[in-house]
Structure formats: structure tokens, C-alpha cells
Design a protein around this motif. Structure first.
Motif, PDB file in Angstrom:
ATOM      1  N   VAL A  73       0.865  -1.172   0.000  1.00  0.00           N
ATOM      2  CA  VAL A  73       0.000   0.000   0.000  1.00  0.00           C
ATOM      3  C   VAL A  73       0.907   1.230   0.000  1.00  0.00           C
ATOM      4  O   VAL A  73       1.774   1.374   0.863  1.00  0.00           O
ATOM      5  N   LYS A  75      -0.316   4.588  -0.283  1.00  0.00           N
ATOM      6  CA  LYS A  75      -0.912   5.671   0.506  1.00  0.00           C
ATOM      7  C   LYS A  75      -2.398   5.427   0.689  1.00  0.00           C
ATOM      8  O   LYS A  75      -3.022   4.633   0.002  1.00  0.00           O
ATOM      9  N   THR A  76      -2.918   6.139   1.649  1.00  0.00           N
ATOM     10  CA  THR A  76      -4.344   6.121   1.958  1.00  0.00           C
ATOM     11  C   THR A  76      -4.853   7.541   1.754  1.00  0.00           C
ATOM     12  O   THR A  76      -4.209   8.495   2.201  1.00  0.00           O
ATOM     13  N   GLU A  77      -5.991   7.656   1.044  1.00  0.00           N
ATOM     14  CA  GLU A  77      -6.543   8.978   0.750  1.00  0.00           C
ATOM     15  C   GLU A  77      -8.056   8.962   0.941  1.00  0.00           C
ATOM     16  O   GLU A  77      -8.654   7.905   1.081  1.00  0.00           O
ATOM     17  N   THR A  89      -9.272  11.436  -5.779  1.00  0.00           N
ATOM     18  CA  THR A  89      -8.285  11.649  -4.719  1.00  0.00           C
ATOM     19  C   THR A  89      -7.152  12.432  -5.371  1.00  0.00           C
ATOM     20  O   THR A  89      -7.220  12.751  -6.567  1.00  0.00           O
ATOM     21  N   GLU A 101     -10.097   0.099  -3.801  1.00  0.00           N
ATOM     22  CA  GLU A 101      -9.967  -0.585  -2.510  1.00  0.00           C
ATOM     23  C   GLU A 101     -10.392   0.427  -1.452  1.00  0.00           C
ATOM     24  O   GLU A 101      -9.760   1.477  -1.309  1.00  0.00           O
ATOM     25  N   TRP A 114     -11.458  -3.451   4.782  1.00  0.00           N
ATOM     26  CA  TRP A 114     -11.102  -3.108   3.409  1.00  0.00           C
ATOM     27  C   TRP A 114     -11.794  -4.051   2.435  1.00  0.00           C
ATOM     28  O   TRP A 114     -11.864  -5.253   2.681  1.00  0.00           O
ATOM     29  N   ARG A 116     -12.056  -4.837  -1.932  1.00  0.00           N
ATOM     30  CA  ARG A 116     -11.594  -4.582  -3.297  1.00  0.00           C
ATOM     31  C   ARG A 116     -12.808  -4.773  -4.195  1.00  0.00           C
ATOM     32  O   ARG A 116     -13.377  -5.857  -4.265  1.00  0.00           O
ATOM     33  N   THR A 140     -12.489   6.476   2.743  1.00  0.00           N
ATOM     34  CA  THR A 140     -11.056   6.229   2.732  1.00  0.00           C
ATOM     35  C   THR A 140     -10.733   5.118   1.726  1.00  0.00           C
ATOM     36  O   THR A 140     -11.376   4.068   1.731  1.00  0.00           O
ATOM     37  N   ARG A 142      -7.377   3.021  -0.480  1.00  0.00           N
ATOM     38  CA  ARG A 142      -5.932   2.732  -0.488  1.00  0.00           C
ATOM     39  C   ARG A 142      -5.458   2.635  -1.927  1.00  0.00           C
ATOM     40  O   ARG A 142      -6.154   2.109  -2.795  1.00  0.00           O
ATOM     41  N   ARG A 144      -2.415   1.022  -4.061  1.00  0.00           N
ATOM     42  CA  ARG A 144      -1.315   0.051  -4.017  1.00  0.00           C
ATOM     43  C   ARG A 144      -0.400   0.264  -5.221  1.00  0.00           C
ATOM     44  O   ARG A 144      -0.826   0.744  -6.261  1.00  0.00           O
TER      45      ARG A 144
END
Length: 147
Positions: A73, A75-77, A89, A101, A114, A116, A140, A142, A144
Motif C-alpha cells: 500500500v 498511501k491512503t486517501e 483523490t 480498494e 477493506w 476490493r 477512505t 488505499r 497500491r
């Protein structure tokens, strides 16, 4: 009893064998397996060819899933709706068919988890396939690293 991490390790090991089998079967290049040497006048070989096509298609899906969960992963946005009505994002935007995701909360589990899935549009707004009641604004997600 095995842990989920034990099974992930075993799946990663299995992925190497699946990749080799797919390459040897010519599936990545010829999804109809036309790259294999086969006697098209032999009914048994035609039967086996049809069965192998289905097997290779499923194995390619399994390989893709194993490879996906092995990607780190980055980043998370949070999603936000842009002026054109799409969700975005800082890394990009999502429209019909876009894979995503996302961290969802629903009646299935007591904690956020989470998923997908993909994004679709119902004529009014976008939604997550399989999670239609989840609000996308502020969701939120993710990102990858893709292979």
C-alpha cells in the motif's frame, strides 16, 4: 490451526507455480490455448483443451488476486466529489468500472474493513459494487503499487 499470515505465505508460494503453469500453457499469450500442440482430430484432446481453458482462466484470476494482495500500500486517501460529479483523490479519479480498494463499514462486521471492488453509476451517482449503501464522499481508499 494456521493463521491468515501463514496462508498468505503459502498463497505467495503457490503463485509462482501458477505463473509457471500459465506460461507453459501459453495462456498469457493465447487465452484460447492455441499455442499448445494439439491434435484437433482427437475428440479427447479437444475435451481436455476445453477443460484446460476454464482452468487457466480461473488460475489467472487466482494469480491476479495473490499478486494484488502482495503489492504494498503506497498511501491512503479520502474520496471527494469533483465539479464533474466524479469521485477523486490526489492520485486520480474514479468512474464506471474503476477498481477501488475502500474502507467500508456495514452490517457484515462490527469494525471497518477493506474491500476490493469497482465503481459504477446508477444514473444519479456513483456507488461501490456490492456496497451500494456506503457513501463515497469522504470514503477512505488505499492506493497500491501496481505490478
Amino acid at each position: 490451526m494456521a493463521t491468515i499470515n501463514d496462508i498468505i505465505i503459502q498463497a505467495s508460494e503457490l503463485q509462482l507455480g501458477i505463473s509457471r503453469l500459465l506460461r507453459n500453457s501459453t495462456y498469457p499469450r493465447y487465452d484460447d490455448l492455441s499455442g499448445l500442440e494439439i491434435n484437433y482430430e482427437d475428440g479427447e484432446q479437444l475435451f481436455l483443451l476445453d477443460e484446460l481453458r476454464g482452468i487457466m482462466e480461473k488460475l489467472a484470476d487466482v494469480e491476479d488476486c495473490i499478486r494484488y494482495i502482495g503489492q504494498p500500500v503506497l498511501k491512503t486517501e479520502r474520496l471527494r466529489k469533483n465539479t464533474s460529479g466524479r469521485y477523486e483523490t490526489d492520485s486520480g479519479y474514479y468512474c464506471c468500472g474503476s477498481p477501488i480498494e475502500a474502507l467500508v463499514t456495514d452490517d457484515r462486521y462490527d469494525v471497518p474493513y477493506w474491500v476490493r471492488t469497482s465503481v459504477e453509476h446508477d444514473g444519479t451517482d456513483y456507488y461501490l459494487v456490492g456496497h451500494r449503501d456506503v457513501c463515497m464522499e469522504g470514503l477512505t481508499v488505499r492506493i497500491r503499487r501496481s505490478s
